[in-house]
Design a protein around this motif. Structure first.
Motif, PDB file in Angstrom:
ATOM      1  N   TYR A 250      31.668  26.547  44.627  1.00 50.19           N
ATOM      2  CA  TYR A 250      31.670  27.903  45.183  1.00 50.19           C
ATOM      3  C   TYR A 250      30.246  28.403  45.427  1.00 50.19           C
ATOM      4  N   VAL A 251      29.366  28.125  44.482  1.00 51.80           N
ATOM      5  CA  VAL A 251      27.972  28.528  44.673  1.00 51.80           C
ATOM      6  C   VAL A 251      27.376  27.784  45.864  1.00 51.80           C
ATOM      7  N   ALA A 252      27.578  26.485  45.923  1.00 50.24           N
ATOM      8  CA  ALA A 252      27.004  25.675  47.003  1.00 50.24           C
ATOM      9  C   ALA A 252      27.563  26.078  48.358  1.00 50.24           C
ATOM     10  N   ALA A 253      28.839  26.425  48.412  1.00 51.28           N
ATOM     11  CA  ALA A 253      29.427  26.864  49.678  1.00 51.28           C
ATOM     12  C   ALA A 253      28.726  28.118  50.184  1.00 51.28           C
ATOM     13  N   LEU A 272      34.903  33.397  38.915  1.00 51.11           N
ATOM     14  CA  LEU A 272      34.192  34.419  38.146  1.00 51.11           C
ATOM     15  C   LEU A 272      32.941  33.831  37.509  1.00 51.11           C
ATOM     16  N   CYS A 273      33.031  32.596  37.026  1.00 56.09           N
ATOM     17  CA  CYS A 273      31.830  31.930  36.504  1.00 56.09           C
ATOM     18  C   CYS A 273      30.764  31.851  37.588  1.00 56.09           C
ATOM     19  N   ALA A 274      31.164  31.437  38.785  1.00 53.12           N
ATOM     20  CA  ALA A 274      30.211  31.295  39.889  1.00 53.12           C
ATOM     21  C   ALA A 274      29.553  32.628  40.236  1.00 53.12           C
ATOM     22  N   VAL A 275      30.349  33.693  40.260  1.00 55.67           N
ATOM     23  CA  VAL A 275      29.818  35.017  40.589  1.00 55.67           C
ATOM     24  C   VAL A 275      28.888  35.516  39.488  1.00 55.67           C
ATOM     25  N   ARG A 276      29.216  35.210  38.232  1.00 52.70           N
ATOM     26  CA  ARG A 276      28.327  35.609  37.140  1.00 52.70           C
ATOM     27  C   ARG A 276      27.027  34.795  37.167  1.00 52.70           C
ATOM     28  N   MET A 277      27.087  33.577  37.672  1.00 57.27           N
ATOM     29  CA  MET A 277      25.891  32.741  37.772  1.00 57.27           C
ATOM     30  C   MET A 277      25.023  33.140  38.965  1.00 57.27           C
ATOM     31  N   VAL A 281      27.390  35.216  45.487  1.00 61.94           N
ATOM     32  CA  VAL A 281      28.466  34.293  45.864  1.00 61.94           C
ATOM     33  C   VAL A 281      29.739  35.072  46.190  1.00 61.94           C
ATOM     34  N   ARG A 282      29.908  36.233  45.563  1.00 59.42           N
ATOM     35  CA  ARG A 282      31.140  37.024  45.677  1.00 59.42           C
ATOM     36  C   ARG A 282      31.591  37.215  47.127  1.00 59.42           C
ATOM     37  N   ARG A 283      30.648  37.509  48.033  1.00 50.13           N
ATOM     38  CA  ARG A 283      31.022  37.848  49.407  1.00 50.13           C
ATOM     39  C   ARG A 283      31.594  36.662  50.177  1.00 50.13           C
ATOM     40  N   TRP A 284      31.391  35.437  49.680  1.00 51.31           N
ATOM     41  CA  TRP A 284      31.851  34.236  50.379  1.00 51.31           C
ATOM     42  C   TRP A 284      33.227  33.780  49.923  1.00 51.31           C
ATOM     43  N   LEU A 285      33.841  34.514  49.002  1.00 55.40           N
ATOM     44  CA  LEU A 285      35.112  34.097  48.421  1.00 55.40           C
ATOM     45  C   LEU A 285      36.272  34.922  48.960  1.00 55.40           C
ATOM     46  N   LEU A 286      37.259  34.228  49.509  1.00 50.96           N
ATOM     47  CA  LEU A 286      38.536  34.821  49.877  1.00 50.96           C
ATOM     48  C   LEU A 286      39.565  34.318  48.854  1.00 50.96           C
ATOM     49  N   GLY A 295      46.742  36.061  32.825  1.00 56.37           N
ATOM     50  CA  GLY A 295      45.307  36.279  32.944  1.00 56.37           C
ATOM     51  C   GLY A 295      44.800  36.344  34.369  1.00 56.37           C
ATOM     52  N   HIS A 296      45.582  35.836  35.312  1.00 54.50           N
ATOM     53  CA  HIS A 296      45.084  35.778  36.687  1.00 54.50           C
ATOM     54  C   HIS A 296      44.809  37.164  37.255  1.00 54.50           C
ATOM     55  N   ARG A 297      45.701  38.098  36.984  1.00 57.46           N
ATOM     56  CA  ARG A 297      45.521  39.428  37.572  1.00 57.46           C
ATOM     57  C   ARG A 297      44.271  40.122  37.034  1.00 57.46           C
ATOM     58  N   PHE A 298      43.922  39.845  35.784  1.00 60.65           N
ATOM     59  CA  PHE A 298      42.714  40.457  35.226  1.00 60.65           C
ATOM     60  C   PHE A 298      41.457  39.878  35.886  1.00 60.65           C
ATOM     61  N   LEU A 299      41.474  38.589  36.142  1.00 56.92           N
ATOM     62  CA  LEU A 299      40.354  37.965  36.850  1.00 56.92           C
ATOM     63  C   LEU A 299      40.218  38.535  38.248  1.00 56.92           C
ATOM     64  N   LEU A 300      41.344  38.666  38.941  1.00 60.97           N
ATOM     65  CA  LEU A 300      41.315  39.215  40.301  1.00 60.97           C
ATOM     66  C   LEU A 300      40.794  40.653  40.306  1.00 60.97           C
ATOM     67  N   GLN A 301      41.204  41.441  39.325  1.00 60.91           N
ATOM     68  CA  GLN A 301      40.711  42.822  39.231  1.00 60.91           C
ATOM     69  C   GLN A 301      39.207  42.849  39.030  1.00 60.91           C
ATOM     70  N   GLU A 302      38.702  41.986  38.169  1.00 53.99           N
ATOM     71  CA  GLU A 302      37.267  41.943  37.909  1.00 53.99           C
ATOM     72  C   GLU A 302      36.492  41.564  39.155  1.00 53.99           C
ATOM     73  N   LEU A 303      37.070  40.701  39.981  1.00 53.90           N
ATOM     74  CA  LEU A 303      36.409  40.241  41.204  1.00 53.90           C
ATOM     75  C   LEU A 303      36.695  41.152  42.394  1.00 53.90           C
ATOM     76  N   ASP A 304      37.453  42.229  42.158  1.00 61.04           N
ATOM     77  CA  ASP A 304      37.836  43.164  43.229  1.00 61.04           C
ATOM     78  C   ASP A 304      38.486  42.400  44.378  1.00 61.04           C
ATOM     79  N   ALA A 305      39.389  41.500  44.010  1.00 63.76           N
ATOM     80  CA  ALA A 305      40.006  40.597  44.980  1.00 63.76           C
ATOM     81  C   ALA A 305      41.427  41.032  45.312  1.00 63.76           C
ATOM     82  N   GLU A 306      41.778  40.923  46.592  1.00 61.29           N
ATOM     83  CA  GLU A 306      43.134  41.192  47.061  1.00 61.29           C
ATOM     84  C   GLU A 306      43.693  39.912  47.676  1.00 61.29           C
ATOM     85  N   PRO A 307      44.487  39.152  46.912  1.00 62.62           N
ATOM     86  CA  PRO A 307      45.013  37.896  47.446  1.00 62.62           C
ATOM     87  C   PRO A 307      45.987  38.124  48.607  1.00 62.62           C
TER      88      PRO A 307
END
Length: 351
Positions: A250-253, A272-277, A281-286, A295-307
């Motif tokens: 994810y970081v390399a992409a 989330l690891c990639a974004v914390r590193m 990187v956040r803007r490149w992730l869909l 746990g998935h929904r909590f990760l998505l909330q932290e990343l402000d992600a709408e699947p």
């Protein structure tokens, strides 16, 4: 001190292309906003791909496989031998992601980072053998720093192959018995939330098995919490080889200007690891779908992600991301091929 490669800058979004895409959307023959998030996705892809007409005709899928030492603590309904058996199934074309990759006409790259049980070399599989799986993270770190770094670089190298192939979208998948336990521990440490809110059935545990899994992860998280002071260290301590490879990819992409479609729970923990590193990187992730693991929904909330999808999936392998690709392709075609009001000789605009 040398800056780690994963902290190097990512490609910026193209503000000009973003403005151009927004202007075109406003002129298409439909009420404004009537295609909902498909409009947003098309505009985002135009700015990421730095082109007026976003395209997703060339998809690249890399699936990373590895074993987890935490499995020896009885946190999974299946033995570790299943990781190698499923990898063979991938190679033979019988797994869900194999079927979906064929459906999409996408290359499917299979990478074995390290299994607990040795298997014969499989045709079409990259066997890297970084370690014989990770160590159990119940009382110690899952990986050494060198192993974690090597796994991150595996993801980086996968993205480089995707770029060289002309990919327009990168999808990463995973396979590894015990990896929902790893994702749960990562989530608990990175989100600072109780394991009880995050833990799930994984590959089909009973209620009794789920209670045992929760207790094991709680003990592990308590052991590592005082030492998990950054994303790399957290990943090293409770992550997996395949999870680190996903994070590295994810970081390399982002550093190569290649949009990413994130799969389910394990992949989102890696995201989330990639974004914390590297926060950019956040803007490149869909995000493809909202899975069944709690746990998935909590990760998505932290990343402000709408699947894009919500289908109660829990398979992994990049299967959910592959299912979402046709929606993204449709969004691109609608943006590129619909007539504008002027082209269709329609007066005014629809509101």
């Amino acid at each position: 001190m040398t800056t780690p490669w994963w902290q190097q800058p990512v490609v910026p979004l193209d503000a000009g292309r973003l403005a151009q895409a927004l202007a075109r959307e406003a002129q298409l023959t439909k009420p404004a906003g009537s295609l909902g998030r498909l409009e947003q996705v098309a505009v985002t892809l135009a700015s990421l791909q730095r082109r007026g007409a976003p395209s997703l005709e060339r998809i690249w899928i890399s699936v990373f496989a590895a074993d987890h030492g935490i499995a020896v603590e009885g946190v999974s309904a299946f033995p570790q031998e299943v990781t190698g058996q499923m990898l063979a199934n991938f190679a033979q074309g019988g797994a869900a992601i194999s079927v979906l990759a064929r459906h999409l006409g996408a290359p499917l790259e299979l990478i074995d980072l390290g299994l607990a049980h040795e298997i014969a070399p499989l045709p079409g599989v990259r066997h890297l053998n970084i370690a014989a799986g990770t160590a159990s993270f119940l009382h110690g770190a899952a990986m050494t720093a060198a192993q974690c770094d090597a796994a991150l670089r595996v993801g980086q190298e996968a993205v480089q192959r995707a770029v060289e192939d002309g990919a327009e979208l990168f999808i990463g998948g995973e396979m590894g018995i015990g990896n929902t336990s790893s994702a749960c521990a990562l989530s608990a440490l990175l989100l600072d939330q109780p394991v009880s809110e995050l833990v799930g059935l994984g590959t089909g545990l009973t209620a009794l098995g789920l209670r045992h899994k929760s207790r094991i992860i709680e003990r592990a998280v308590a052991h590592h919490r005082p030492h998990a002071n950054d994303a790399f260290e957290t990943l090293r301590r409770v992550g997996g080889l395949e999870v680190a490879a996903l994070a590295g990819a994810y970081v390399a992409a982002a550093q190569n200007g290649l949009p990413v479609l994130v799969d389910g729970y394990i992949s989102t923990a890696a995201a989330l690891c990639a974004v914390r590193m590297n926060s950019d990187v956040r803007r490149w992730l869909l995000y493809s779908h909202r899975g069944a693991e709690p746990g998935h929904r909590f990760l998505l909330q932290e990343l402000d992600a709408e699947p894009l999808l919500s289908l109660d999936l829990r398979l992994g392998e990049a299967s959910g991301a592959a299912l979402a690709v046709p929606l993204l392709q449709a969004a691109c075609r609608l943006h590129n091929e619909m007539a504008t009001f002027a082209e269709a000789a329609v007066s005014g605009s629809l509101v």
